[in-house]
Scaffold this active site. Structure first.
Site, short mmCIF file in Angstrom:
data_model
loop_
_atom_site.label_atom_id
_atom_site.label_comp_id
_atom_site.label_asym_id
_atom_site.label_seq_id
_atom_site.Cartn_x
_atom_site.Cartn_y
_atom_site.Cartn_z
CE1 TYR A 1 42.50 41.95 38.12
CE2 TYR A 1 43.62 40.00 36.94
CZ TYR A 1 43.08 40.96 37.06
OH TYR A 1 42.63 41.30 35.59
CE LYS B 1 45.87 53.86 29.19
NZ LYS B 1 45.02 54.53 28.76
CG ASP C 1 45.30 53.96 25.92
OD1 ASP C 1 46.81 53.29 25.75
OD2 ASP C 1 44.93 54.61 25.65
CG ASP D 1 43.54 38.72 33.11
OD1 ASP D 1 43.25 37.90 32.37
OD2 ASP D 1 42.78 39.40 33.88
CG ASP E 1 42.29 35.89 27.95
OD1 ASP E 1 43.55 35.04 27.98
OD2 ASP E 1 41.27 36.11 28.51
#
Ligand code: NAD
Length: 370
Positions: free
Chosen positions: A143, A194, A227, A251, A255
């Protein structure tokens, strides 16, 4: 006599002031009944600050936040300010605070209280007793990484670019907070990236492994690809104690984890920075929900996320574990009696509003302290 704890309260907009009114009653209760006292300052932020002084946060408010021992935040935003340019929007209030206080670690617990086990979309046997914490790196990664932007290519196409960047220092400082947290909980930390397809992920894994071996040999560190972590959070969320991950993966995963618990109105969070030379760590606590304009002014907002944010504040900023646990117990007990705000209403329960819920929590604190 220890100095009073300095708190800055920033109620903000929409339901922010409504839920903050109830948390003030809980703060007053703790000050009256426990061996701690508070100096409280309240200030404008977000749309409320735009209306009062013409911008979403002032330098004076930032200075007050820096001087405080902890900041308790409500929520900002709403349709009234939606047409303003990005730099004038209410959300700049919270972004400025995060930047100015150097708040780089976002802590999001996902806790399923027994009386609300049916509120989750997952089966009760999967989520009952769930108590996990996600630590998300909050000021680095994709970001903020450079280069970024949209280029024009020679063939007339456009190309969008964002860059995932982490230094060892950035990984270590958020990693340290996660290891320390795991040490205060069940002693297990899962680091998520990852590393199979991203060099920054490989650096994240190597850095966390070295940090654990060097500074936290007593914590059981494991690694998981992001994942797989998303899948495991839905398949068997109770396998986790503390998860630490990057800004982007955090993020998404936080959630996802919050929805395991079923209601936005129940979930607190903390954002922490690095301790200064005197050991004071900047910290901001806030519910994960927003200003909920659809229910603002109706007196039906659930104040528990804000009350539980104050419990987190007592635990992480002041190591007042007993007081934090007492507030959490009071919230659970009130829900167990079947009293509910509309967002967590269930068949056979009794619907009450924001003020009555605050009253019930304070009454339950009295009962627990008796
Ligand atoms: P929201 O979290 O405000 O509301 C989503 C839904 O959940 C709404 O239906 C709302 O009524 C309900 N809800 C939220 N908190 C509740 C509570 N305590 N009790 C009962 N119901 C509750 O998210 P949104 O609608 O996407 O955003 C509304 C505004 O809040 C926007 O301006 C957004 O930018 C802002 N926002 C601010 C923050 C923040 O201040 N940190 C976070 C998220 C959104």
């Amino acid at each position: 006599m220890p100095a009073n704890k300095r708190l800055l309260l920033l109620p903000g907009d929409g339901i922010g002031p409504e839920v903050m009114t109830e948390v003030r009653r809980v703060i007053d209760w703790v000050g009256r009944n426990r061996a701690v006292s508070f100096d409280i300052t309240e200030d404008f932020v977000g749309g409320a600050a735009i209306d009062a002084v013409g911008k979403p946060i002032t330098d004076e408010t930032v200075a007050r936040a820096k001087a405080a021992d902890a900041v308790l935040f409500g929520a900002v935003g709403g349709p009234k300010w939606d047409k303003l340019g990005f730099a004038q929007r209410p959300e700049i209030g919270i972004l400025t605070l995060r930047r100015e206080l150097g708040l780089f670690a976002n802590l999001r617990p996902a806790l399923v209280l027994d009386p609300l086990v049916e509120a989750s979309t997952l089966k009760p046997e999967v989520v009952r007793g769930l108590d996990l914490m996600i630590v998300r790196e909050a000021t680095g990664g994709i970001y903020f990484g450079e280069p970024r932007g949209v280029d024009m290519l020679p063939d007339g196409q456009k190309r969008g670019i964002n860059t995932e960047v982490y230094t060892t220092g950035e990984i270590e400082r958020v990693g340290r907070i996660a290891f320390e947290l795991a040490g205060k909980r069940a002693g297990r930390l899962c680091s998520v990236e990852k590393a199979n397809v991203m060099e920054s992920g490989l650096l994240w894994r190597e850095t966390m492994t070295a940090l654990g071996a060097r500074e936290f040999p007593g914590i059981a560190l494991s690694h998981m690809y992001a994942d797989n972590c998303a899948m495991q959070l839905v398949r068997n969320p109770r396998q986790f104690d503390v998860i630490v991950t990057s800004n982007l993966f955090g993020d998404l995963l936080s959630d996802l984890a919050s929805m395991l618990t079923g209601s936005l109105g129940m979930l607190p969070s903390a954002t922490l920075g690095a301790p200064d030379a005197r050991g004071k760590r900047p910290a901001l606590y806030e519910p994960i929900h927003g200003s909920a304009p659809d229910i603002a002014g109706k007196g039906i907002a659930n104040p528990m996320a804000e009350i539980l944010s104050f419990a987190m504040l007592l635990r992480w900023s002041f190591t007042l574990e007993d007081e934090a646990a007492m507030i959490e117990r009071a919230c659970t007990n009130v829900l167990a009696t079947g009293l509910r705000t509309p967002d967590v209403m269930a068949p056979g329960c009794t619907k009450i509003g924001t003020t009555d819920m605050g009253t019930e929590v304070v009454k339950e604190l009295d009962r627990l302290a008796a």
